[in-house]
Write an enzyme that holds these catalytic residues in place. Structure first.
Site, short mmCIF file in Angstrom:
data_model
loop_
_atom_site.label_atom_id
_atom_site.label_comp_id
_atom_site.label_asym_id
_atom_site.label_seq_id
_atom_site.Cartn_x
_atom_site.Cartn_y
_atom_site.Cartn_z
N HIS A 1 0.84 -1.21 0.00
CA HIS A 1 0.00 0.00 0.00
C HIS A 1 0.87 1.26 0.00
CE1 HIS A 1 -3.48 2.54 1.51
NE2 HIS A 1 -2.45 3.24 1.97
N GLU A 2 1.84 1.30 0.90
CA GLU A 2 2.69 2.51 1.00
C GLU A 2 3.52 2.69 -0.27
OE1 GLU A 2 2.02 4.52 3.24
OE2 GLU A 2 1.03 3.28 4.73
N HIS B 1 1.65 4.43 -2.97
CA HIS B 1 1.66 5.90 -2.95
C HIS B 1 2.86 6.44 -3.74
CE1 HIS B 1 -1.68 6.43 -0.30
NE2 HIS B 1 -1.11 5.87 0.75
ZN LIG Z 1 -2.30 5.26 2.22
#
Ligand SMILES: [Zn+2]
Length: 186
Positions: free
Chosen positions: A114-115, A118
């Site tokens: 998830h990170e 980004h």
């Molecule tokens: Zn996030």
């Protein structure tokens, strides 16, 4: 005098030849995929998790390749407390921080992918859907899915194909709250 001029002429010819050689040896590159070198020297116990997340993104996308410890486009850090988050300095560049306290509660691999998402241009999408990687912690602690959806993966591939939007390319900081409060219904 004649001899000095001759030597100068030889040197100039040699220089010209060398310049020509360099030019020929380095033609303009084709639109190559971006290599994102990630560095796990500060990742502590999550270095292996970072490698797994890189493989997931590499398998799901085209136009970019995450490669371990060949440079530092992306640095991975292990922290304790404060929450996991990502700092994107530009598309494909930045820093990811993994909070050990969150990773003890939620899937560390889902947090990592998830990170990194980004850094690859994706925003949060806290809709509670476990099939959506960028829904993060809103899908609950029971959600361990570390894979981006097809739509998420395709968006990243398109971003790295050069069809950038101003927003996705920009520097940004994503302070994730796992669990994230659901967005208020308006
Ligand atoms: Zn996030």
């Amino acid at each position: 005098m004649t001899s000095r001029l001759s030597r100068l002429a030889v040197a100039l010819v040699a220089t010209a030849g060398a310049t020509l050689g360099v030019t020929v040896a380095n033609p303009a590159p084709a639109s190559a995929a971006m290599t994102i070198c990630y560095n796990t020297s500060q990742a502590g116990s999550y270095a292996g998790t970072a490698n797994q997340a890189a493989s997931i993104w590499n398998n799901a996308t085209v136009n970019l390749t995450l490669s371990a410890n060949c440079g530092s486009n992306l640095r991975i850090y292990q922290i304790t407390g404060g929450g996991s988050y990502a700092v994107r300095t530009s598309l494909g560049n930045g820093r990811v921080y993994i909070d050990t306290q969150q990773a003890a509660q939620y899937s560390p691999l889902r947090i990592m992918t998830h990170e990194i998402g980004h850094i690859l241009g994706l925003p949060d999408n806290y809709n509670g859907n476990c099939a959506i990687l960028m829904s993060g912690g809103s899908a609950g602690t029971g959600c361990t899915n570390p894979y981006p959806s097809t739509a998420e993966a395709n968006r990243v591939s398109n971003l790295f194909a050069g069809t950038f939007s101003a927003t996705d390319r920009s520097a940004d900081i994503f302070r994730d709250s796992w669990p994230a409060a659901l967005a208020p219904v308006s």
